[in-house]
Design a protein around this motif. Structure first.
Motif, PDB file in Angstrom:
ATOM      1  N   VAL A 205       2.159  50.050 -33.179  1.00  0.00           N
ATOM      2  CA  VAL A 205       1.940  51.566 -32.417  1.00  0.00           C
ATOM      3  C   VAL A 205       0.991  51.862 -33.723  1.00  0.00           C
ATOM      4  N   ASN A 206       1.658  51.808 -34.961  1.00  0.00           N
ATOM      5  CA  ASN A 206       0.910  52.236 -35.964  1.00  0.00           C
ATOM      6  C   ASN A 206      -0.742  51.848 -36.020  1.00  0.00           C
ATOM      7  N   ILE A 207      -0.813  50.689 -36.024  1.00  0.00           N
ATOM      8  CA  ILE A 207      -2.012  49.799 -36.234  1.00  0.00           C
ATOM      9  C   ILE A 207      -2.877  50.014 -35.231  1.00  0.00           C
ATOM     10  N   LEU A 208      -2.498  49.987 -34.029  1.00  0.00           N
ATOM     11  CA  LEU A 208      -3.588  50.066 -32.877  1.00  0.00           C
ATOM     12  C   LEU A 208      -3.617  51.887 -32.712  1.00  0.00           C
ATOM     13  N   GLY A 209      -2.713  52.651 -32.775  1.00  0.00           N
ATOM     14  CA  GLY A 209      -3.158  53.979 -32.619  1.00  0.00           C
ATOM     15  C   GLY A 209      -4.046  54.389 -33.825  1.00  0.00           C
TER      16      GLY A 209
ATOM     17  N   LEU B 111      -5.985  52.502 -25.557  1.00  0.00           N
ATOM     18  CA  LEU B 111      -4.436  52.523 -25.854  1.00  0.00           C
ATOM     19  C   LEU B 111      -3.739  51.992 -24.689  1.00  0.00           C
ATOM     20  N   LEU B 112      -4.309  52.387 -23.364  1.00  0.00           N
ATOM     21  CA  LEU B 112      -3.735  51.643 -22.097  1.00  0.00           C
ATOM     22  C   LEU B 112      -3.575  50.130 -22.344  1.00  0.00           C
ATOM     23  N   GLY B 113      -4.597  49.629 -22.659  1.00  0.00           N
ATOM     24  CA  GLY B 113      -4.738  48.247 -22.570  1.00  0.00           C
ATOM     25  C   GLY B 113      -4.064  47.796 -23.841  1.00  0.00           C
ATOM     26  N   GLY B 114      -3.738  48.358 -24.843  1.00  0.00           N
ATOM     27  CA  GLY B 114      -2.828  47.996 -25.955  1.00  0.00           C
ATOM     28  C   GLY B 114      -1.457  48.232 -25.350  1.00  0.00           C
TER      29      GLY B 114
END
Length: 388
Positions: A215-219, A294-297
């Motif tokens: 969550v941290n990295i992707l966001g 983010l939805l894809g993540g």
């Protein structure tokens, strides 16, 4: 100056029978220091004899004590091959005394214009000389772009004093074309990039048991960097090229000249609405792209790490500071204005031909994408301690 006299054309019957395919090319003396060129001086009539006639012409010119008068009025036919034979026999320059027909001017003009045809160009050594044309072109683009920004700022002052002159309909149309119509492609690309990125990150974090840090990295990566950058690259290739092509076609069809004749500023009518529209629409497109990434993540993290989507969305606001979102928006505004400005710059530099139009569209897209990446790198260095 050449002695060109509008004398009467001699009787063509002396050149041979009417209807003969090729009349014999002739070089005849017509008096003291005077030569008459007769017959057909064409590629077919001179086949195999070009060198012979060049030598005869050069010999005739060198044997005379003064300037020779060349009379071409009795020529039956003359093409580029014949004109080149005469030109080379004269030593690569027009003679001082010449009588010809008006239709001969065009054939010899192609040899008179480029003076470099008389001697082959010397090959330049690799080094600074080879870089000078590129530096000149770059400086010319920089000067023209700076002038365009200056005109835009001056016109912006007038528009602020007279808001009725602002092209609201043009701005609205450009927002629709660059924003609303770009949503499908940015949604698809953003979802797939987010899916791929989250899948790769999840595989690595799973190895070390740090699943929750996805969550941290992707966001942070999506809201701060990848979302605005990906949206800007897609818009530069899609909308930036369209803007350059639109203005370029107006140059080809002389619509820009018509605007100038009517006293309408190009920056007020064309440049300002596009810059304002893209600066407003690109942040919204970037937010939409980031949301789909983010939805894809979330989908990849749920499949790979069995991470609950609700937990992902609940954790995201706590690990990514809001300043990263505002920083991404600020970059998107700058990206939008820069893309539109470069697109208009290259569109206004289009020459009235289709080849220049294609080259300008290509240069516009490549330059816009390159400058977006450069500006994004500058922001990353300047704000490296903000929001991290």
């Amino acid at each position: 100056m050449h002695d060109v006299a509008p004398l009467e054309r001699p009787d063509p019957s002396v050149d041979g029978p009417a209807g003969a395919m090729d009349a014999e090319p002739q070089l005849l003396p017509a008096g003291t220091r005077e030569w008459q060129v007769r017959g057909d001086w064409t590629l077919m009539a001179l086949r195999g004899r070009h060198t012979e006639f060049r030598q005869r012409i050069a010999h005739a010119a060198s044997d005379s004590d003064g300037p020779v008068l060349w009379d071409l009025r009795a020529l039956r036919r003359l093409d580029t091959a014949g004109a080149l034979t005469l030109w080379q026999g004269w030593g690569g320059k027009p003679p001082a005394r010449l009588l010809w027909q008006p239709e001969h001017v065009t054939l010899f003009a192609q040899f008179m214009q480029p003076e470099a045809l008389a001697a082959p160009p010397q090959r330049q050594r690799p080094g600074l000389r080879n870089a000078l044309p590129g530096l000149r072109a770059l400086s010319a683009h920089a000067v023209d772009l700076l002038a365009l920004v200056g005109r835009l700022l001056l016109d912006a002052g007038q528009l602020l004093r007279h808001p009725s002159r602002i092209g609201w309909r043009e701005i609205s149309a450009n927002i629709y074309r660059t924003g609303a119509q770009a949503l499908p492609i940015t949604a698809l690309v953003g979802f797939l990039v987010g899916l791929t990125l989250s899948y790769l990150i999840s595989r690595q974090l799973k190895t070390y048991g740090a699943d929750i840090f996805v969550v941290n990295i992707l966001g942070l990566a999506v809201l701060r960097e990848l979302g605005p950058l990906l949206a800007a690259i897609i818009v530069a290739g899609r909308s930036g090229s369209a803007m350059t092509a639109q203005i370029g076609v107006m140059r080809v069809t002389q619509e820009l000249d018509a605007l100038s004749v009517m006293g309408i500023s190009h920056t007020v009518r064309l440049v300002a609405p596009k810059v304002m529209a893209l600066a407003l629409s690109l942040p919204l497109v970037a937010l939409w792209t980031s949301a789909l990434m983010l939805l894809g993540g979330v989908a990849a993290a749920s499949a790979q790490l069995r991470l609950d989507p609700a937990q992902f969305l609940h954790t995201l606001p706590g690990v990514v500071e809001p300043v990263n979102l505002w920083l991404g928006w600020l970059k998107s505004v700058l990206f939008g204005g820069l893309i539109a400005l470069l697109a208009c710059h290259f569109g206004l530099r289009v020459k009235p031909n289709t080849e220049s139009l294609g080259q300008s569209v290509t240069q516009s897209v490549v330059t816009a994408i390159t400058m977006v990446i450069v500006v994004d790198a500058i922001f990353a260095v300047l704000f490296s301690d903000v929001g991290l």
